[in-house]
Design an enzyme around this catalytic site. Structure first.
Site, PDB file in Angstrom:
ATOM      1  N   ASP A  42      -6.378  -8.604  16.133  1.00 24.33           N
ATOM      2  CA  ASP A  42      -5.722  -8.138  14.911  1.00 24.33           C
ATOM      3  C   ASP A  42      -6.668  -8.346  13.732  1.00 24.33           C
ATOM      4  O   ASP A  42      -6.903  -9.476  13.309  1.00 24.33           O
ATOM      5  CB  ASP A  42      -4.416  -8.905  14.684  1.00 24.33           C
ATOM      6  CG  ASP A  42      -3.598  -8.336  13.527  1.00 24.33           C
ATOM      7  OD1 ASP A  42      -4.121  -7.480  12.784  1.00 24.33           O
ATOM      8  OD2 ASP A  42      -2.434  -8.754  13.368  1.00 24.33           O
ATOM      9  N   CYS A 101      -2.758  -2.502   7.917  1.00 27.45           N
ATOM     10  CA  CYS A 101      -2.862  -2.724   9.363  1.00 27.45           C
ATOM     11  C   CYS A 101      -3.075  -1.455  10.171  1.00 27.45           C
ATOM     12  O   CYS A 101      -3.891  -1.441  11.105  1.00 27.45           O
ATOM     13  CB  CYS A 101      -1.635  -3.476   9.869  1.00 27.45           C
ATOM     14  SG  CYS A 101      -0.073  -2.558   9.753  1.00 27.45           S
ATOM     15  N   GLU A 152      -6.193  -3.887   1.858  1.00 27.76           N
ATOM     16  CA  GLU A 152      -5.624  -3.435   0.583  1.00 27.76           C
ATOM     17  C   GLU A 152      -4.749  -2.218   0.820  1.00 27.76           C
ATOM     18  O   GLU A 152      -4.915  -1.503   1.811  1.00 27.76           O
ATOM     19  CB  GLU A 152      -6.732  -3.121  -0.437  1.00 27.76           C
ATOM     20  CG  GLU A 152      -7.842  -2.202   0.070  1.00 27.76           C
ATOM     21  CD  GLU A 152      -7.771  -0.787  -0.478  1.00 27.76           C
ATOM     22  OE1 GLU A 152      -6.671  -0.373  -0.903  1.00 27.76           O
ATOM     23  OE2 GLU A 152      -8.798  -0.102  -0.457  1.00 27.76           O
ATOM     24  N   HIS A 164       4.198  -3.651  11.723  1.00 35.31           N
ATOM     25  CA  HIS A 164       2.809  -4.110  11.798  1.00 35.31           C
ATOM     26  C   HIS A 164       2.190  -3.644  13.106  1.00 35.31           C
ATOM     27  O   HIS A 164       2.866  -3.573  14.136  1.00 35.31           O
ATOM     28  CB  HIS A 164       2.734  -5.634  11.693  1.00 35.31           C
ATOM     29  CG  HIS A 164       1.342  -6.175  11.789  1.00 35.31           C
ATOM     30  ND1 HIS A 164       0.361  -5.874  10.869  1.00 35.31           N
ATOM     31  CD2 HIS A 164       0.746  -6.973  12.720  1.00 35.31           C
ATOM     32  CE1 HIS A 164      -0.762  -6.475  11.214  1.00 35.31           C
ATOM     33  NE2 HIS A 164      -0.560  -7.142  12.338  1.00 35.31           N
ATOM     34  N   ARG A 214     -16.143   3.133   1.945  1.00 38.52           N
ATOM     35  CA  ARG A 214     -16.258   1.697   1.672  1.00 38.52           C
ATOM     36  C   ARG A 214     -15.010   1.130   0.995  1.00 38.52           C
ATOM     37  O   ARG A 214     -15.077   0.212   0.186  1.00 38.52           O
ATOM     38  CB  ARG A 214     -17.519   1.387   0.859  1.00 38.52           C
ATOM     39  CG  ARG A 214     -18.790   1.919   1.505  1.00 38.52           C
ATOM     40  CD  ARG A 214     -20.032   1.360   0.872  1.00 38.52           C
ATOM     41  NE  ARG A 214     -20.208  -0.054   1.216  1.00 38.52           N
ATOM     42  CZ  ARG A 214     -20.724  -0.491   2.366  1.00 38.52           C
ATOM     43  NH1 ARG A 214     -21.110   0.365   3.307  1.00 38.52           N
ATOM     44  NH2 ARG A 214     -20.860  -1.789   2.588  1.00 38.52           N
TER      45      ARG A 214
END
Length: 381
Positions: free
Chosen positions: A234, A179, A149, A219, A174
């Site tokens: 990944d 990435c 997210e 990324h 939490r």
């Protein structure tokens, strides 16, 4: 790029380092910079003869170039350990060597990570060791336990990818992340366990129309070497995240609990493809060389702050288990089961808030509500 267990810090001035590589010219450049830092540095481009010529008891650190990964490097380390069981080793890469040697001596690399809370976060009990079995288990558990997210981007908070900030957010808070947070954390976890890990960058190709101009490297992925085999790792690619490492030394298709992937040589790097709709579709183009943390800082700024970043316009959340992929794009909620079934649903704001809490297991906060309502309005019906 993985150091041994940290010890008390060593002053750079007078620290003793042995550098092993294959190129005389590269060694000359590296040794020159190390000497300028006050480090007593020696080196050889004939590494196989090094255990006979150099006594491991005379060095604080022995650095091995990237050309010595695999069996050659392991053999050298074993021979040096026969003379000095406590000698520290650093696997490095020429462009980063001076920086990594200096920081390894000062014990600031790799950064600390608290393994116990992380393992509890992903539901892993018991001891861990740098084995392929451990790597596969952690890789499967991570995207199930920690969602993808970028809510902080939509809340105009930015994304801090410093190690402590990421651990506080993803482990103790939490929350999920994207990435740079996921794979940055996973890299530090693997290094703490004892894996050899290199950070990579990738140009995302997923869902790009044919002929689209190449995107920047935005990324982060990882290359992990286990028993002399390189693996693509990944845990931070949203709704298409890998659920298991992929071998990087073969172009053969590799099945996972969801889709089948393959890696093919592509210019100086590799192209990750997914088999879907009866064809191979590009996922992302991997860089051929490792990256440093500073490279990710630049890419993270672009991803979180640039007005063209899709993370600034859309609510995107994902969680992947062995049974299903759960994705949320604004109010469009999709579940793709591993047996081929698909469930799609368009949610209003209350429904979005519900799946964020229940499906994605996020600690929804009251100040998220305006962002959630905007996401509902953006959803095509």
């Amino acid at each position: 790029m993985n150091t041994a267990v940290k010890e008390d810090s060593i002053s750079l001035n007078g620290a003793r380092v042995l550098v092993l590589g294959r190129s005389e010219a590269v060694l000359e450049a590296v040794l020159g910079e190390l000497t300028a830092l006050g480090i007593d540095a020696q080196g050889t481009a004939e590494p196989e003869k090094a255990p006979e010529r150099y006594d491991a008891r005379n060095y604080d650190l022995i650095a091995l170039g990237r050309g010595l990964l695999g069996e050659a490097g392991q053999s050298l380390k074993a021979q040096f350990r026969e003379r000095n069981a406590d000698v520290r080793f650093l696997d490095t890469y020429a462009p980063f060597a001076v920086y990594e040697i200096a920081t390894a001596l000062e014990c600031s690399y790799p950064p600390n990570v608290d393994l116990e809370p992380y393992l509890a976060r992903i539901g892993r009990e018991g001891p861990v060791a740098p084995t392929l079995e451990t790597l596969k288990e952690l890789h499967e558990r991570h995207p199930d336990a920690i969602p993808f997210e970028a809510i902080d981007v939509l809340l105009e908070r930015g994304v801090n990818i410093a190690p402590d900030a990421v651990e506080d957010k993803l482990v103790h808070g939490r929350r999920g992340g994207y990435c740079f947070e996921h794979n940055g954390l996973f890299k530090r976890v693997l290094e703490a366990i004892g894996f050899h890990v290199e950070g990579l960058s990738a140009r995302v190709r997923w869902n790009a129309a044919p002929g689209t101009a190449p995107q920047p490297y935005s990324h982060m992925a990882l290359r992990v070497v286990v028993d002399n085999v390189p693996w693509l790792v990944d845990v931070g690619f949203g709704g298409c995240v890998l659920t298991t490492p992929l071998r990087m030394d073969t172009i053969e298709p590799q099945a996972t609990s969801h889709e089948t992937f393959r890696l093919i040589p592509f210019g100086p790097g590799m192209l990750l493809q997914m088999w879907i709709d009866e064809q191979w579709k590009p996922v992302y183009e991997l860089s051929g060389e490792p990256r440093l943390e500073g490279d990710y800082e630049v890419a993270n700024w672009y991803t979180a702050e640039h007005p063209d970043s899709h993370f600034r316009r859309n609510l995107m959340v994902a969680r992947t288990t062995t049974e299903a992929r759960y994705t949320l794009l604004n109010g469009r909620y999709t579940v793709r089961y591993s047996d081929g079934r698909t469930h799609r649903e368009v949610l209003e704001a209350d429904g979005i808030e519900r799946v964020l809490a229940d499906t994605f297991q996020l600690p929804v906060q009251p100040d998220w509500r305006p962002m959630i309502e905007r996401a509902a309005l953006l959803t095509e019906r």
